[in-house]
Structures are given as structure tokens and as C-alpha cells.
Design a protein around this motif. Structure first.
Motif, PDB file in Angstrom:
ATOM      1  N   GLY A  71       0.812  -1.216   0.000  1.00  0.00           N
ATOM      2  CA  GLY A  71       0.000   0.000   0.000  1.00  0.00           C
ATOM      3  C   GLY A  71       0.839   1.256   0.000  1.00  0.00           C
ATOM      4  O   GLY A  71       0.589   2.193  -0.762  1.00  0.00           O
ATOM      5  N   ILE A  72       1.863   1.289   0.848  1.00  0.00           N
ATOM      6  CA  ILE A  72       2.765   2.444   0.912  1.00  0.00           C
ATOM      7  C   ILE A  72       3.526   2.592  -0.401  1.00  0.00           C
ATOM      8  O   ILE A  72       3.646   3.689  -0.966  1.00  0.00           O
ATOM      9  CB  ILE A  72       3.767   2.294   2.071  1.00  0.00           C
ATOM     10  CG1 ILE A  72       3.045   2.329   3.422  1.00  0.00           C
ATOM     11  CG2 ILE A  72       4.842   3.360   2.010  1.00  0.00           C
ATOM     12  CD1 ILE A  72       2.517   3.675   3.809  1.00  0.00           C
ATOM     13  N   ILE A  73       4.042   1.477  -0.908  1.00  0.00           N
ATOM     14  CA  ILE A  73       4.792   1.501  -2.163  1.00  0.00           C
ATOM     15  C   ILE A  73       3.917   2.000  -3.298  1.00  0.00           C
ATOM     16  O   ILE A  73       4.347   2.794  -4.142  1.00  0.00           O
ATOM     17  CB  ILE A  73       5.359   0.102  -2.480  1.00  0.00           C
ATOM     18  CG1 ILE A  73       6.496  -0.229  -1.512  1.00  0.00           C
ATOM     19  CG2 ILE A  73       5.853   0.019  -3.918  1.00  0.00           C
ATOM     20  CD1 ILE A  73       6.997  -1.648  -1.589  1.00  0.00           C
ATOM     21  N   SER A  74       2.665   1.544  -3.340  1.00  0.00           N
ATOM     22  CA  SER A  74       1.732   1.959  -4.385  1.00  0.00           C
ATOM     23  C   SER A  74       1.560   3.471  -4.407  1.00  0.00           C
ATOM     24  O   SER A  74       1.604   4.107  -5.471  1.00  0.00           O
ATOM     25  CB  SER A  74       0.375   1.273  -4.163  1.00  0.00           C
ATOM     26  OG  SER A  74      -0.604   1.784  -5.032  1.00  0.00           O
ATOM     27  N   LEU A  75       1.387   4.082  -3.226  1.00  0.00           N
ATOM     28  CA  LEU A  75       1.199   5.532  -3.157  1.00  0.00           C
ATOM     29  C   LEU A  75       2.469   6.271  -3.567  1.00  0.00           C
ATOM     30  O   LEU A  75       2.422   7.275  -4.283  1.00  0.00           O
ATOM     31  CB  LEU A  75       0.791   5.939  -1.744  1.00  0.00           C
ATOM     32  CG  LEU A  75      -0.527   5.362  -1.202  1.00  0.00           C
ATOM     33  CD1 LEU A  75      -0.823   5.939   0.180  1.00  0.00           C
ATOM     34  CD2 LEU A  75      -1.684   5.631  -2.147  1.00  0.00           C
ATOM     35  N   LYS A  76       3.615   5.779  -3.116  1.00  0.00           N
ATOM     36  CA  LYS A  76       4.884   6.421  -3.462  1.00  0.00           C
ATOM     37  C   LYS A  76       5.144   6.352  -4.965  1.00  0.00           C
ATOM     38  O   LYS A  76       5.599   7.330  -5.579  1.00  0.00           O
ATOM     39  CB  LYS A  76       6.038   5.750  -2.710  1.00  0.00           C
ATOM     40  CG  LYS A  76       6.100   6.081  -1.225  1.00  0.00           C
ATOM     41  CD  LYS A  76       7.279   5.386  -0.564  1.00  0.00           C
ATOM     42  CE  LYS A  76       7.423   5.770   0.891  1.00  0.00           C
ATOM     43  NZ  LYS A  76       8.558   5.081   1.550  1.00  0.00           N
ATOM     44  N   LYS A  77       4.880   5.200  -5.561  1.00  0.00           N
ATOM     45  CA  LYS A  77       5.105   5.042  -6.995  1.00  0.00           C
ATOM     46  C   LYS A  77       4.232   6.009  -7.787  1.00  0.00           C
ATOM     47  O   LYS A  77       4.696   6.671  -8.722  1.00  0.00           O
ATOM     48  CB  LYS A  77       4.800   3.598  -7.432  1.00  0.00           C
ATOM     49  CG  LYS A  77       5.861   2.600  -7.048  1.00  0.00           C
ATOM     50  CD  LYS A  77       5.492   1.186  -7.413  1.00  0.00           C
ATOM     51  CE  LYS A  77       5.710   0.876  -8.870  1.00  0.00           C
ATOM     52  NZ  LYS A  77       5.646  -0.568  -9.172  1.00  0.00           N
ATOM     53  N   LEU A 139      14.597   9.495 -12.108  1.00  0.00           N
ATOM     54  CA  LEU A 139      13.438   8.660 -11.792  1.00  0.00           C
ATOM     55  C   LEU A 139      13.889   7.363 -11.140  1.00  0.00           C
ATOM     56  O   LEU A 139      14.743   6.648 -11.665  1.00  0.00           O
ATOM     57  CB  LEU A 139      12.646   8.344 -13.064  1.00  0.00           C
ATOM     58  CG  LEU A 139      11.394   7.467 -12.868  1.00  0.00           C
ATOM     59  CD1 LEU A 139      10.388   8.157 -11.957  1.00  0.00           C
ATOM     60  CD2 LEU A 139      10.751   7.135 -14.212  1.00  0.00           C
ATOM     61  N   SER A 140      13.292   7.051  -9.993  1.00  0.00           N
ATOM     62  CA  SER A 140      13.585   5.807  -9.278  1.00  0.00           C
ATOM     63  C   SER A 140      12.268   5.181  -8.845  1.00  0.00           C
ATOM     64  O   SER A 140      11.406   5.864  -8.275  1.00  0.00           O
ATOM     65  CB  SER A 140      14.464   6.095  -8.056  1.00  0.00           C
ATOM     66  OG  SER A 140      14.725   4.914  -7.340  1.00  0.00           O
ATOM     67  N   ILE A 141      12.093   3.889  -9.111  1.00  0.00           N
ATOM     68  CA  ILE A 141      10.859   3.190  -8.776  1.00  0.00           C
ATOM     69  C   ILE A 141      10.991   2.557  -7.396  1.00  0.00           C
ATOM     70  O   ILE A 141      11.948   1.810  -7.135  1.00  0.00           O
ATOM     71  CB  ILE A 141      10.531   2.108  -9.822  1.00  0.00           C
ATOM     72  CG1 ILE A 141      10.513   2.711 -11.236  1.00  0.00           C
ATOM     73  CG2 ILE A 141       9.214   1.433  -9.505  1.00  0.00           C
ATOM     74  CD1 ILE A 141       9.453   3.751 -11.467  1.00  0.00           C
TER      75      ILE A 141
END
Length: 303
Positions: A71-77, A139-141
Motif C-alpha cells: 500500500g505504501i509503495i503503491s502511493l509512493k510510486k 526517476l527511481s521506482i
């Protein structure tokens, strides 16, 4: 675990409280407009900014301050990729706020309305070509962690083959993780930003014109051949019309067949598992199991 009325109401109250009392916004209305496996999406009306979309992880374990949660990763991405795409005039919703706390995490973006009509595959091809050409400077994923896509895909294929073999008691055999990675690393194609879930539901349009591309959860930086093979393997877009819009057919012609097969296999495995364990669709299940069989055979023949 299902998204309950009680959970929806708690998310609604928490979002409104943060926006009004911690960020000093003036929220006049907030309503749920959609939900998925991880995120719920609310439509809000802010006095000065108008209609906006708020996306928040709705599962309790996803809405904690664990930086490694999906969930956190999704928002950051979404935040990072949206900001990067805006610099190069890619149609994505503008991000207004990214908020993390112990109580709730969410992202606020423009609300882009559409009419629900399908976008022509030709136009989608043009957009994906444009995305593949934007510079990657800075850009960094979040969940790529600077790893090469070849390593991520090789690991994922190995795990998916193992899962599928156990799921249906089969014996699909593929090259080792190291062999797969070495083969993928022979590609000479320049890396691009990849969306990796190019489907009509992730495109918002009006009168057949693209207004936004959304949902970057699957995105990575890597060989654009992977994007093309995923689109072709899912068969959700007309391949011929898409390629006419994408135009750069040389990228396919100049890529070894075994590399194309490996990227196709990644998608076929994912869909085989999906239609075997999660979605009851025997026709698609049988089709993708056959694709896995044929692709593993093709890869072996190319070695």
C-alpha cells in the motif's frame, strides 16, 4: 477480507479529519467511488480546488507505516511517476498531496472524469511510445530498488513456475534463474519507463480522446519489449492497430525471439495462476496453461 461499510466509513472520517484539521483544507463532500484489492478511492469536493480523488489502502495491514507494504509503495510510486510524467506532458492526474501517518495513508490527485468509451488502440500505441521515450533522469521506482528488470522478471518467472506446478500438479521446466537473467541481459534496447498494465480500465478518455493513464502499481524501468509482449499476450488491445500507433516495429524485429518468449511467459504464468486460483474462467485458464506449455517449449528450443 472484504471492504465493509464500517471500514469505508472509518476511512471517510479519517481522510476528512486529516484534510480539514491537519492540512487546513475545506472538504465539503466525500464519497467512495471505487475500490480494488489494496486501495479504496474517494471523490472529494474541496472548496478552492474543486473535485479531487483520494486513494488510500483500505486493509488494516496496508495502512500502517511499514515502508515496505504494498500500500505504501503503491502511493509512493504513483506520486513519483506522476510528477515525472508531468514534466514530459504525459497525461496523468496531477498530485496535490501525499500523506503518511500512523493512522492513515493516502494520496490526493486531480479527479479526471471520462465517458467510459474505449480508446482506439492506435492512440494507446502512440501514448505508450511517448512514455517509452521520456528521459529517465532522476526517476527511481520504489519497489525496484535499483535492480535490473531482468533480475526481477527472472526471479518472478521462477517463483511463478514453482507456484503453478504445485497448483495444478504439473511439471513445467524452464532454464535456471541465472540463465534467464543472462539471456534477458543480452538485449541492447535502451531502458524505458514501463506502465505494465496497459488496459482500457486504466485509461480515462472522453469522445475517444485520452485524458489520463492511471494505475502505475505494476510499473518498472526496463526493456520496453516487456511492455509490448505483455500487451500482446493479454490480447486486450488489437495488436495490429496498437503497433501502427506505436510505430517503432524495429524494436521487436531487433530483439531475439527467446527474449520475447521469456517476457511473454511472465504474463502467461501470471494469468494462468489468476484464472486457476482466483477467477473462475475455464476457457481463459485452459488457454493460458496452453500458452505456458508452448512458451516453455519455445524457450527450450531456442537454447
Amino acid at each position: 477480507m472484504a471492504l465493509t461499510t464500517k471500514t469505508i466509513e472509518k476511512l471517510r472520517v479519517d481522510i476528512k479529519h486529516v484534510l480539514n484539521h491537519k492540512l487546513n483544507w475545506q472538504i465539503e463532500e466525500i464519497n467512495l467511488i471505487g475500490s480494488g484489492v489494496i486501495n479504496a478511492v474517494f471523490l472529494i469536493h474541496e472548496k478552492n480546488l474543486g473535485r479531487l480523488a483520494v486513494r488510500t489502502p483500505w486493509r488494516l495491514e496496508e495502512n500502517m507505516m511499514d515502508k515496505n507494504s504494498s500500500g505504501i509503495i503503491s502511493l509512493k510510486k504513483e506520486a513519483v511517476i506522476s510528477e515525472h510524467c508531468h514534466m514530459y506532458h504525459i497525461p496523468v492526474p496531477k498530485i496535490h498531496q501525499l500523506y503518511f501517518s500512523k493512522e492513515i495513508n493516502f494520496i490526493v490527485s486531480d479527479f479526471v472524469a471520462g465517458d467510459g468509451q474505449d480508446i482506439p488502440p492506435y492512440d494507446i500505441g502512440e501514448l505508450i511510445s511517448k512514455i517509452h521515450k521520456i528521459p529517465l533522469h532522476g526517476l527511481s521506482i520504489a519497489d525496484q530498488n535499483e535492480q535490473r528488470l531482468s533480475k526481477i522478471v527472472s526471479q518472478r518467472i521462477t517463483e511463478r513456475v514453482d507456484s503453478l506446478n504445485k497448483l495444478i500438479n504439473s511439471n513445467f521446466i524452464i532454464p535456471s534463474l541465472q540463465e534467464l537473467e543472462e539471456i534477458l541481459n543480452t538485449a541492447q534496447t535502451k531502458n524505458s519507463l514501463l506502465h505494465l498494465d496497459v488496459r482500457q480500465p486504466n485509461l480515462i478518455g472522453e469522445n475517444g480522446m485520452i485524458k489520463a493513464i492511471i494505475d502505475w502499481d505494476n510499473s518498472f524501468i526496463g526493456n520496453p519489449i516487456m511492455e509490448l509482449m505483455r500487451i500482446f499476450e493479454t490480447k486486450e488491445l488489437d495488436e495490429e492497430d496498437f503497433i501502427k500507433g506505436y510505430k517503432d516495429v524495429d524494436i521487436i524485429q531487433n530483439t531475439n525471439a527467446i527474449i520475447q518468449c521469456i517476457y511473454r511467459l511472465d504474463t502467461a504464468l501470471m494469468l494462468s495462476i489468476l484464472f486457476t486460483s482466483s477467477i473462475n474462467d475455464s476457457e481463459k485458464r485452459n488457454y493460458y496453461l496452453k500458452r505456458v506449455h508452448n512458451l516453455t517449449k519455445e524457450i527450450t528450443n531456442h537454447l
